[in-house]
Structure formats: structure tokens, C-alpha cells
Design an enzyme around this catalytic site. Structure first.
Site, short mmCIF file in Angstrom:
data_model
loop_
_atom_site.label_atom_id
_atom_site.label_comp_id
_atom_site.label_asym_id
_atom_site.label_seq_id
_atom_site.Cartn_x
_atom_site.Cartn_y
_atom_site.Cartn_z
N THR A 1 39.23 -0.79 30.96
CA THR A 1 40.15 0.29 30.69
C THR A 1 39.31 1.64 30.21
O THR A 1 38.16 1.61 29.83
CB THR A 1 40.85 -0.27 29.29
N ARG B 1 54.59 -7.52 29.88
CA ARG B 1 53.30 -7.68 28.71
C ARG B 1 52.92 -6.09 28.43
O ARG B 1 52.57 -5.37 29.45
CB ARG B 1 52.22 -8.40 29.02
N VAL B 2 52.90 -5.65 27.10
CA VAL B 2 52.37 -4.39 27.00
C VAL B 2 51.27 -4.63 25.94
O VAL B 2 51.48 -5.32 25.16
CB VAL B 2 53.50 -3.38 26.39
N GLY B 3 50.14 -4.10 26.29
CA GLY B 3 49.11 -4.05 25.23
C GLY B 3 48.86 -3.11 24.21
O GLY B 3 49.80 -2.33 24.06
N ASP B 4 47.60 -2.75 23.59
CA ASP B 4 47.54 -2.04 22.83
C ASP B 4 47.57 -0.47 23.33
O ASP B 4 47.77 0.55 22.48
CB ASP B 4 46.21 -2.08 22.03
N THR C 1 39.43 -0.42 23.07
CA THR C 1 39.39 -1.31 24.46
C THR C 1 38.93 -2.70 24.07
O THR C 1 38.14 -2.88 23.14
CB THR C 1 38.41 -0.76 25.62
N GLY C 2 39.36 -3.63 24.57
CA GLY C 2 39.27 -4.86 24.38
C GLY C 2 40.56 -5.87 24.53
O GLY C 2 41.56 -5.38 25.24
N GLY D 1 44.25 -6.53 24.02
CA GLY D 1 45.01 -5.90 23.39
C GLY D 1 45.85 -6.64 22.29
O GLY D 1 46.25 -6.14 21.14
N1 ASP Z 1 43.11 -3.26 25.79
C1 ASP Z 1 43.58 -3.18 27.06
C2 ASP Z 1 45.00 -4.18 27.07
O1 ASP Z 1 44.98 -5.01 26.38
C3 ASP Z 1 42.59 -4.07 28.13
C4 ASP Z 1 41.15 -3.36 27.98
O2 ASP Z 1 41.15 -2.67 26.87
O3 ASP Z 1 40.40 -3.70 28.80
O4 ASP Z 1 45.78 -3.67 27.73
#
Ligand code: ASP
Length: 260
Positions: free
Chosen positions: A149, A177-180, A200-201, A203
Site C-alpha cells: 500500500t 471487503r473494505v480495509g483501514d 499500512t498493515g 487493515g
Molecule cells: N492496510 C491495507 C488494507 O488492509 C493493506 C496494506 O496496508 O498493505 O487494505
């Protein structure tokens, strides 16, 4: 007045040996954002310019290089926030917008909303004159995972902060699906009176831990950016099944103005 820009290409190290193109794309992204700031442009212009370069590169999990959902489609998320006004915009689950970060900005500037998702977001982006794409635009990374990301935070010459985040989400995710990343306060948060943070990580873990708003609020409460990020990572590790050593958080606060 000083200005400052920080970008990231997701959690995890980019090894020098086999990742020359990714490093070159990061350099182009920095150049685009930094030039904007140098010319007196806004921090918002800078973070959007920096993130758009990475979206277009096809080398990161954002824009053209986005990972696939479990049913081999693409669902992209992005957000922007302006620290001077606390205005924010985001798009989620879009697959036809070339630069989701531009759509996020358009939501902020040209709609009464903060977050638009799916077909509605795509229709809005088209009406805004943004470039649309079909699924053949995406780089199919069958044997190779793209880097992560992408995100940027900036401080402009007027002392205003801004942040932007863009992602294809997590590989193999369930459709819808929706992440952070497109959630204000989670994937990013900015307030001139505190600081700017981007996450990032995984979500799901970032959302459950409370996200980027916690970092900015901790800075506002008197913690250093370093302390605020460490506190957030401790919360994330407490929630995660395994301890992450590669969680990336970027935070900038007023101190950043003293950087060249
Ligand atoms: N945070 C992002 C998500 O979960 C993915 C990522 O940061 O690699 O959509």
C-alpha cells in the site's frame, strides 16, 4: 518557511538488489511531491501528486499494481485529508478509476460526502472527468507480490499538513471487503493542531486497534511522534496473532517544519 514530505510503499523492506524499479518509482514520487512543495504548492497537492505516481507505477499494491480479490477482480481504496480544515474524502471498492487518490480528493472537494463506494463512486469520478480504466489496465502479478500500500504525508510552506493513502487492499480478500485505508481516522488522519499519520498493515487489525487518529491525538496530547507510533504498534501487536515486526506507520507533526 520549511516544508517536508514523507512517503511509504507499504510494510516490509524493499531489498536493494532486486527492487531497483520500485526504488526508482519511490524517487519519482518524492520528486513529484517535493517539487510541488518547493514551488509553494499545498501539502494536499503534494501528497496527491506523490501517491498518483506510485498508483501509476504498477509496482505497488495501489492503482495499476493492485492485488486481486479472491474472485480475481480488483477493488481499490483511497483517501485524502487536509489538516488545515479537517476536510477529507475517500473512495472504497472501486475498480474502474485509474487514480483512486484523485477520486478521493474529488469527493472531498466536490461532494457533500466523505466516503463514496463502488458503482456510485465510479459514476461520480466519471462525472468529475477523471480517467477511467478497464480490468486489462491492471498488472497481473501471478508469481510476484507487488510492494505494499502507498501513502504520503506533507507539510507545506504555509504550515499546513495533509495526507493521502491508496491501496488494492489485501490479496485474496472477499469481494466487498473494505480495509483501514479509505477510513478517515483509521488509514490516515491529519490535524494541523496535532500531526499527520498514515497506516499500512493488516487493515482489520489497524481498525480494531483504533488507527491513525490515536497517533495524532497522542501527539496533540504531548507525546513525541516516535512515542505515539510506538504506542500504536504496541496496541496492534496486542491484537495480532503474531508479533509484526514490519508494521509501518508514518507520522509528522509540527517539528517537521524544522526539517529541510
Ligand atoms: N492496510 C491495507 C488494507 O488492509 C493493506 C496494506 O496496508 O498493505 O487494505
Amino acid at each position: 518557511m520549511n516544508y517536508s514530505l514523507a512517503i511509504h510503499g507499504g510494510a516490509g523492506a524493499i531489498r536493494r538488489r532486486d527492487n531497483v524499479p520500485a526504488r526508482a518509482a519511490l524517487a519519482r514520487s518524492l520528486d513529484a511531491g517535493y517539487e510541488t512543495l518547493k514551488q509553494g504548492g499545498s501539502s494536499l497537492d503534494a501528497v496527491v501528486a506523490a501517491v498518483a505516481v506510485l498508483e501509476d507505477s504498477g509496482l505497488f499494491n495501489a492503482g495499476r499494481g493492485s492485488v486481486q480479490t479472491g474472485d480475481a477482480r480488483y477493488e481499490l481504496d483511497a483517501a485524502v485529508m487536509d489538516g488545515a480544515t479537517l476536510r477529507a474524502g475517500a473512495v472504497a471498492c472501486v475498480s474502474r478509476i485509474r487514480n483512486p487518490v484523485l477520486a478521493a480528493r474529488a469527493v472531498m472537494e466536490h461532494s457533500p460526502h466523505v466516503l463514496l463506494a463502488g458503482a456510485g463512486a465510479e459514476r461520480f469520478a466519471r462525472h468529475q472527468g477523471l480517467r477511467m480504466i478497464s480490468s486489462s489496465y491492471f498488472v497481473k502479478a501471478k508469481h510476484k507480490t507487488p510492494h505494499g500500500t502507498v501513502g504520503a504525508v506533507a507539510l507545506d510552506q504555509r504550515g499546513n499538513l495533509a495526507a493521502a493513502t491508496s491501496t488494492g487492499g489485501v490479496s485474496g480478500k472477499l469481494p466487498g471487503r473494505v480495509g483501514d485505508s479509505p477510513l478517515i481516522g483509521q488509514g490516515l488522519y491529519v490535524d494541523n493542531a496535532g500531526g499527520a499519520a498514515g497506516a499500512t498493515g493488516v487493515g482489520e487489525e489497524i481498525i480494531r486497534a483504533g488507527g491513525s487518529l490515536l497517533i495524532v491525538e497522542a501527539i496533540r496530547g504531548g507525546r513525541s511522534p516516535q512515542e505515539a507510533c510506538e504506542q500504536a504498534v504496541r496496541r496492534l501487536n496486542a491484537l495480532a496473532d503474531v508479533e509484526h515486526r514490519d508494521i509501518g506507520e508514518i507520522a509528522r507533526e509540527w517539528l517537521a517544519r524544522s526539517l529541510p
